[in-house]
Write a protein that holds these residues in place. Structure first.
Motif, PDB file in Angstrom:
ATOM      1  N   ARG A 240      63.393 -41.580 -26.329  1.00 58.68           N
ATOM      2  CA  ARG A 240      63.415 -41.840 -27.761  1.00 58.68           C
ATOM      3  C   ARG A 240      62.667 -42.832 -28.358  1.00 58.68           C
ATOM      4  O   ARG A 240      61.898 -43.841 -27.703  1.00 58.68           O
TER       5      ARG A 240
ATOM      6  N   MET B  11      69.528 -43.968 -21.417  1.00 55.23           N
ATOM      7  CA  MET B  11      70.403 -43.516 -22.818  1.00 55.23           C
ATOM      8  C   MET B  11      71.084 -42.176 -22.627  1.00 55.23           C
ATOM      9  O   MET B  11      72.423 -42.241 -22.002  1.00 55.23           O
ATOM     10  N   ASP B  12      70.462 -41.208 -22.769  1.00 56.96           N
ATOM     11  CA  ASP B  12      70.917 -39.771 -22.715  1.00 56.96           C
ATOM     12  C   ASP B  12      71.393 -39.239 -21.257  1.00 56.96           C
ATOM     13  O   ASP B  12      70.715 -39.491 -20.242  1.00 56.96           O
TER      14      ASP B  12
ATOM     15  N   LYS C 244      67.596 -36.513 -35.119  1.00 57.47           N
ATOM     16  CA  LYS C 244      68.290 -37.452 -34.053  1.00 57.47           C
ATOM     17  C   LYS C 244      67.559 -38.259 -33.148  1.00 57.47           C
ATOM     18  O   LYS C 244      67.764 -39.334 -32.639  1.00 57.47           O
ATOM     19  N   TYR C 245      66.272 -37.885 -32.957  1.00 57.64           N
ATOM     20  CA  TYR C 245      65.371 -38.709 -31.921  1.00 57.64           C
ATOM     21  C   TYR C 245      64.421 -39.564 -32.753  1.00 57.64           C
ATOM     22  O   TYR C 245      63.859 -40.487 -32.117  1.00 57.64           O
TER      23      TYR C 245
ATOM     24  N   GLU D 246      78.743 -37.399 -27.857  1.00 58.44           N
ATOM     25  CA  GLU D 246      78.211 -37.368 -29.515  1.00 58.44           C
ATOM     26  C   GLU D 246      76.966 -38.045 -29.569  1.00 58.44           C
ATOM     27  O   GLU D 246      76.618 -38.518 -30.851  1.00 58.44           O
ATOM     28  N   SER D 247      76.340 -38.581 -28.557  1.00 59.66           N
ATOM     29  CA  SER D 247      75.133 -39.418 -28.496  1.00 59.66           C
ATOM     30  C   SER D 247      75.280 -40.866 -29.227  1.00 59.66           C
ATOM     31  O   SER D 247      74.412 -41.250 -29.745  1.00 59.66           O
ATOM     32  N   LYS D 248      76.286 -41.473 -28.887  1.00 60.69           N
ATOM     33  CA  LYS D 248      76.760 -42.674 -29.431  1.00 60.69           C
ATOM     34  C   LYS D 248      77.077 -43.620 -28.336  1.00 60.69           C
ATOM     35  O   LYS D 248      77.534 -43.395 -27.499  1.00 60.69           O
TER      36      LYS D 248
ATOM     37  N   LEU E  45      75.039 -43.055 -23.504  1.00 64.65           N
ATOM     38  CA  LEU E  45      75.661 -42.554 -24.507  1.00 64.65           C
ATOM     39  C   LEU E  45      76.646 -41.428 -24.163  1.00 64.65           C
ATOM     40  O   LEU E  45      76.618 -40.862 -23.278  1.00 64.65           O
ATOM     41  N   ASP E  46      77.569 -41.336 -25.193  1.00 71.78           N
ATOM     42  CA  ASP E  46      78.679 -40.440 -24.976  1.00 71.78           C
ATOM     43  C   ASP E  46      78.201 -39.026 -25.264  1.00 71.78           C
ATOM     44  O   ASP E  46      77.108 -38.885 -25.556  1.00 71.78           O
TER      45      ASP E  46
ATOM     46  N   GLN F 152      69.906 -48.171 -33.587  1.00 69.90           N
ATOM     47  CA  GLN F 152      71.337 -48.070 -32.846  1.00 69.90           C
ATOM     48  C   GLN F 152      71.771 -49.282 -32.273  1.00 69.90           C
ATOM     49  O   GLN F 152      73.149 -49.481 -32.319  1.00 69.90           O
TER      50      GLN F 152
ATOM     51  N   SER G   8      64.346 -45.340 -22.936  1.00 68.91           N
ATOM     52  CA  SER G   8      64.469 -43.762 -23.381  1.00 68.91           C
ATOM     53  C   SER G   8      63.143 -43.104 -23.566  1.00 68.91           C
ATOM     54  O   SER G   8      62.189 -43.923 -23.650  1.00 68.91           O
TER      55      SER G   8
END
Length: 163
Positions: A46, A11-12, A126-127, A19-21, A16-17, A54, A44
């Protein structure tokens, strides 16, 4: 043509971009993979609930650094830490003098002390989609299936917590 059976996506810093999207161009690729019978599994550190928020519940997920595995909305495997190991971690953290907060992660919820720093709660949003504030973290260890102990230290976990 031979296709992979599983694609695990970090993911990160990967999927993800900035902006974490999830980028919009991912969704047509996901649909195509499903048409080809390829399982896409976001992977992740996460929380599972965060990943499901998500992406929805229909995918496979490798969550919490691999300690929670889910497929189509069902948790199919977890790696539970022994209670005594969690207590030893909590005891060791007593000697850390710099401010830090602990999250005890189960397959379904992250527990954090209700007196944690407000900055910690900002990071948790966020997480940790599924989180609960508790009066005493130690009371959550026994019988809670702790799969990860996360420590947030604004001053630097690598410098102050890892040692």
């Amino acid at each position: 043509m031979v296709y992979p059976r599983l694609i695990a996506l970090d993911m990160d810093g990967t999927l993800l971009d900035g902006e974490s999207k999830v980028p919009e161009d991912f969704w047509p690729l996901l649909k195509r993979a499903e048409e080809l019978g390829v399982v896409i599994a976001p992977a992740s550190g996460r929380q599972l609930a965060t990943l499901q928020d998500q992406f929805g519940n229909d995918l496979s997920f490798i969550a919490e650094n691999g300690t929670a595995i889910a497929h189509q909305g069902k948790i199919i495997d977890v790696s539970v830490l022994p209670d005594d190991a969690v207590y030893r971690i909590l005891d060791a953290l007593q000697s850390v003098t710099v401010e830090h907060d602990v999250v005890l992660c189960t397959p379904t919820v992250g527990y954090v002390s209700e007196d944690a720093n407000p900055d910690t709660f900002t990071q948790l949003e966020k997480y940790y989609y599924s989180r609960e504030s508790v009066a005493e973290l130690r009371s959550m260890v026994e019988g809670s299936d702790i799969i990860k102990v996360a420590i947030y230290c604004a001053a630097g976990s690598e410098e102050f917590i890892a040692p």
